[in-house]
Write an enzyme that holds these catalytic residues in place. Structure first.
Site, PDB file in Angstrom:
ATOM      1  N   SER A 241       9.051  -8.704  -6.567  1.00 59.34           N
ATOM      2  CA  SER A 241       9.160  -8.188  -5.203  1.00 59.34           C
ATOM      3  C   SER A 241       8.351  -9.092  -4.278  1.00 59.34           C
ATOM      4  O   SER A 241       7.669 -10.003  -4.733  1.00 59.34           O
ATOM      5  CB  SER A 241       8.633  -6.755  -5.125  1.00 59.34           C
ATOM      6  N   LYS A 242       8.457  -8.805  -3.001  1.00 60.07           N
ATOM      7  CA  LYS A 242       7.843  -9.644  -1.965  1.00 60.07           C
ATOM      8  C   LYS A 242       6.346  -9.861  -2.232  1.00 60.07           C
ATOM      9  O   LYS A 242       5.795 -10.905  -1.912  1.00 60.07           O
ATOM     10  CB  LYS A 242       8.040  -8.939  -0.608  1.00 60.07           C
ATOM     11  N   ARG A 243       5.731  -8.843  -2.854  1.00 60.98           N
ATOM     12  CA  ARG A 243       4.282  -8.983  -3.065  1.00 60.98           C
ATOM     13  C   ARG A 243       3.967 -10.085  -4.067  1.00 60.98           C
ATOM     14  O   ARG A 243       2.838 -10.555  -4.157  1.00 60.98           O
ATOM     15  CB  ARG A 243       3.732  -7.595  -3.412  1.00 60.98           C
ATOM     16  N   GLY A 245       5.204 -13.012  -3.776  1.00 59.15           N
ATOM     17  CA  GLY A 245       5.388 -14.293  -3.083  1.00 59.15           C
ATOM     18  C   GLY A 245       6.812 -14.421  -2.591  1.00 59.15           C
ATOM     19  O   GLY A 245       7.499 -13.423  -2.398  1.00 59.15           O
TER      20      GLY A 245
END
Ligand code: GLU
Length: 468
Positions: A241-243, A245
């Site tokens: 997921s976006k967390r 990167g």
């Protein structure tokens, strides 16, 4: 089924090309390209509210960056809606589908009552076997007549045989009451019409495969070979997921990773060929097979990506790197290199490409050939220059004026200067780097001298001597 392998990538155009999608596309591309097959592209744009032309453009751009060329025209799923409906009507004609007049309220009531009685809440339509003369003048959906007993087996090349009890599947809707086909029907009809022989996609679609099989069976069509690949996880083992990167394939282009390294890395995300980590496209095409796809989710690891990218930069042709670096600069919204800079970069490439893992790293080392006089010295370079033996640059100048501009002769000049000053060449390197590049991190002094040529080197010496 024909002997020619036909694969496809079927993204929904609701955002950029993400890493997972890029890997799915790559697997399909490798599978087809390694077998003289075809790799098709279908944009699954039936969800009109969520599909955008910008997303389609971003997906095409991402694929172009990764060099995943497709055969034939891009197919728009939405444009085939008429054909999807035609298949539903054919099933209706053949008695393999039926008109269902149940309203939303009736379906909800059915579910409530089934729940209260502790029965399966799968909707069983009273219209399944109703005679047409009992049909009201009212809106209806078209439902498939799903088999009531037995099992459906998905022979999956990655997951093995996945068996679903047919009594767990309901009579899925094929056409909505407004006559529009549902997504599940669209996928099957398109895959059949496009002659797709192998469906390689994320295992989040495994449940869909059981429903899709029903349509293949009802139409008497041969289903494709299925390969549902585990999703990609982050380094912490959680779904990517976006967390973790960047998620967009093209963000990696803008960060300066070469496409060849990215392909190599994505191929290794969930697929392996023995212990091979680094390989070329040709090898990947030759080696890629469904048997090498792992059953557990692969973890995204930036260090590995960088390592492979470095190795790919090192083996890429200089002219190709020049071109790709210009594309990287555009993707990163940085100014392009002028022709003169790009020429210099290409001449210097041999001494730059061995150790750079990304294009920004390579460009940093290329500063000496990209910058023009008078050079700005950074702090480290200024310090290094201040530590030069007294009068070094002015003394070297006449000697370098007359020497032949060859590595061995340049080495001889600098070594004999070091000897005369009772020091080591290593002590001269820092100040020479500073004079030649204005930086402390550069290729070797001799490489820079050879790339820059006599006139430029002496001019930089004279600038630096005047500054010192
Ligand atoms: N459109 C689907 C997606 O983007 C893929 C469907 C398929 O591959 O069958 O996840």
């Amino acid at each position: 089924m024909s002997d020619t392998v036909v694969t496809r990538f079927a993204p929904s155009p609701t955002g950029f090309l993400h890493i997972g999608g890029a890997r799915t596309a790559l697997f399909n591309w490798l599978y087809a390209r390694g077998r003289g097959g075809k790799f098709l592209l279908r944009i699954e744009d039936t969800d009109r509210a969520r599909s955008t032309p910008e997303a389609t453009a971003a997906i095409l751009q991402g694929m172009a960056w990764l060099g995943l060329d497709h055969d034939g025209e891009v197919v728009s799923q939405f444009e085939q809606a008429g054909r999807h409906a035609e298949v539903a009507l054919q099933l209706l004609d053949q008695g393999k589908a039926y008109k269902c007049f149940s309203t939303q309220e009736e379906i909800a009531e059915f579910r409530e009552s089934a729940k209260a009685k502790g029965r399966s809440t799968l909707f069983r339509s009273p219209w399944r076997d109703a005679s047409p003369d009992t049909h009201p003048e009212a809106p209806y959906v078209v439902r498939i007549k799903a088999p009531l007993d037995g099992t459906t087996v998905i022979r999956d090349e990655v997951q093995g045989d996945v068996t679903i009890r047919n009594d767990q599947l309901d009579d899925m809707v094929l056409l909505r009451s407004d006559g529009t086909p549902v997504y599940m029907l669209a996928v099957v009809v398109d895959d059949h019409d496009m002659g797709v022989t192998h469906v390689i996609r994320g295992d989040d679609h495994l449940n869909n495969a059981a429903r899709q099989m029903m349509i293949y069976q009802a139409m008497g069509w041969e289903p494709p070979v299925w390969a549902h690949i585990p999703l990609i996880h982050g380094p912490d083992g959680k779904k990517l997921s976006k967390r973790h990167g960047a998620l967009g394939a093209q963000e990696y282009q803008a960060m300066g990773y070469p496409a060849s390294g990215m392909r190599n890395y994505l191929a290794r995300l969930g697929w392996s060929h023995g212990d091979d980590e680094f390989f070329t496209d040709e090898q990947a095409k030759e080696w890629f097979d469904l048997g090498g796809i792992g059953k557990s989710p692969a973890r995204f690891d930036v260090k590995k990506l960088e390592n492979l990218c470095g190795q790919h930069i090192a083996i890429e042709e200089d002219a190709a790197l020049r071109q790709e670096i210009q594309e990287y600069l555009a993707a990163a919204e940085l100014s392009p290199l002028t022709d003169a800079q790009a020429d210099g970069l290409e001449r210097a490439m041999y001494c730059l490409k061995d150790r750079a893992k990304t294009f920004p790293e390579l460009l940093e080392k290329a500063h000496f050939v990209l910058a023009s006089r008078p050079l700005e010295m950074d702090d480290k370079a200024q310090k290094a220059l201040a530590g030069a033996p007294e009068g070094m640059l002015t003394e070297l100048t006449p000697q370098l004026q007359s020497v032949s501009w060859e590595r061995d002769d340049l080495e001889a000049v600098l070594n004999s200067f070091a000897e005369a000053r009772e020091t080591k060449f290593g002590k001269l390197a820092g100040p020479l780097r500073a004079a030649l590049a204005g930086r402390a991190v550069t290729p070797s002094v001799f490489d820079m001298m050879l790339v820059l040529g006599r006139d430029e080197v002496l001019a930089r010496f004279s600038d630096a001597a005047a500054d010192a």
